[in-house]
Design a protein around this motif. Structure first.
Motif, PDB file in Angstrom:
ATOM      1  N   ARG A  41       0.875  -1.137  -0.712  1.00 41.82           N
ATOM      2  CA  ARG A  41       0.083   0.104   0.157  1.00 41.82           C
ATOM      3  C   ARG A  41       0.925   1.381   0.239  1.00 41.82           C
ATOM      4  O   ARG A  41       0.199   2.414  -0.784  1.00 41.82           O
ATOM      5  N   ARG A  43       4.078   1.340  -1.310  1.00 43.07           N
ATOM      6  CA  ARG A  43       4.122   1.602  -2.761  1.00 43.07           C
ATOM      7  C   ARG A  43       3.323   2.105  -3.887  1.00 43.07           C
ATOM      8  O   ARG A  43       3.311   3.384  -4.888  1.00 43.07           O
ATOM      9  N   GLU A  44       2.112   1.678  -3.139  1.00 42.51           N
ATOM     10  CA  GLU A  44       0.517   2.190  -4.179  1.00 42.51           C
ATOM     11  C   GLU A  44       0.802   3.351  -4.277  1.00 42.51           C
ATOM     12  O   GLU A  44       0.024   4.655  -5.265  1.00 42.51           O
ATOM     13  N   SER A  45       0.889   4.158  -2.879  1.00 42.10           N
ATOM     14  CA  SER A  45       0.328   5.804  -2.734  1.00 42.10           C
ATOM     15  C   SER A  45       1.549   6.299  -3.314  1.00 42.10           C
ATOM     16  O   SER A  45       1.473   7.688  -3.903  1.00 42.10           O
ATOM     17  N   VAL A  48      -0.565   6.763  -7.543  1.00 44.08           N
ATOM     18  CA  VAL A  48      -1.424   6.906  -7.479  1.00 44.08           C
ATOM     19  C   VAL A  48      -1.390   8.697  -7.805  1.00 44.08           C
ATOM     20  O   VAL A  48      -0.855   9.489  -6.958  1.00 44.08           O
ATOM     21  N   ASP A  53      -7.136   8.856  -3.458  1.00 46.73           N
ATOM     22  CA  ASP A  53      -6.184   7.224  -3.831  1.00 46.73           C
ATOM     23  C   ASP A  53      -5.107   7.130  -2.637  1.00 46.73           C
ATOM     24  O   ASP A  53      -4.674   6.482  -1.504  1.00 46.73           O
ATOM     25  N   GLU A  54      -4.312   8.323  -2.196  1.00 50.35           N
ATOM     26  CA  GLU A  54      -2.934   8.223  -2.482  1.00 50.35           C
ATOM     27  C   GLU A  54      -3.445   8.793  -0.463  1.00 50.35           C
ATOM     28  O   GLU A  54      -2.600   7.666   0.245  1.00 50.35           O
ATOM     29  N   ALA A  57      -4.743   4.964   0.615  1.00 46.62           N
ATOM     30  CA  ALA A  57      -3.739   4.206   0.906  1.00 46.62           C
ATOM     31  C   ALA A  57      -2.222   4.410   2.175  1.00 46.62           C
ATOM     32  O   ALA A  57      -1.934   2.896   2.370  1.00 46.62           O
TER      33      ALA A  57
END
Length: 163
Positions: A41, A43-45, A48, A53-54, A57
């Motif tokens: 999560r 890394r996903e932040s 995005v 969404d950031e 995450a």
């Protein structure tokens, strides 16, 4: 003379360290899984583009970090009702009460942002990102308290020492 907060925290940490040898392997596995999911999560932040969404995450990474800490700090029991990780964390790990209060305060903002009720601004995201070290702290704590002398009581089905 009564002990200071730091002394109580150190004493609690020593008690948990001695209890670490009594951890079930499933607790360690669950904590590691939650920490891996927290790292995903985080890394996903980074990739995005939508602020909501950031923020979500980053918050979920912290929530998984709290779950990992609780996986090793709490004894596995059946819980009645729904209690958030943020309300359980100070009871299980008093030294993390400040983190729990901080993230509990963000719960409503995250829910409102995901529902489209409130917007998240860049300052809130930057503050939450700076506090992403919470996940690293919980990860370091797991490594610190990991019992190194776990002995397997059941042999893996795909491995046999007798050949």
């Amino acid at each position: 003379m009564s002990p200071t907060t730091a002394q109580r925290s150190r004493g609690a940490a020593r008690n948990r360290t001695s209890e670490a040898s009594r951890l079930e392997p499933s607790q360690i596995i669950a904590a590691r899984d939650l920490l891996e999911r927290a790292e995903v999560r985080l890394r996903e932040s980074d990739i995005v583009t939508d602020p909501t969404d950031e923020f979500s995450a980053l918050y979920q990474a912290a929530l998984r970090g709290a779950g990992a800490a609780l996986a090793v700090a709490e004894r596995p029991t059946r819980r009645r009702g729904s209690r958030s990780a943020w309300s359980r964390l100070p009871h299980a790990l008093p030294e993390m009460a400040g983190w729990a209060t901080y993230f509990a305060g963000l719960s409503r903002l995250r829910a409102d942002a995901e529902a489209g009720i409130r917007a998240v601004d860049s300052a809130q995201i930057d503050e939450l990102r700076a506090n992403g070290r919470f996940v690293r702290l919980t990860s370091a704590g797991l490594k610190e308290s990991h019992p190194h002398d776990i002995q397997m009581t059941v042999e893996a089905p795909n491995y046999s020492s007798r050949r």
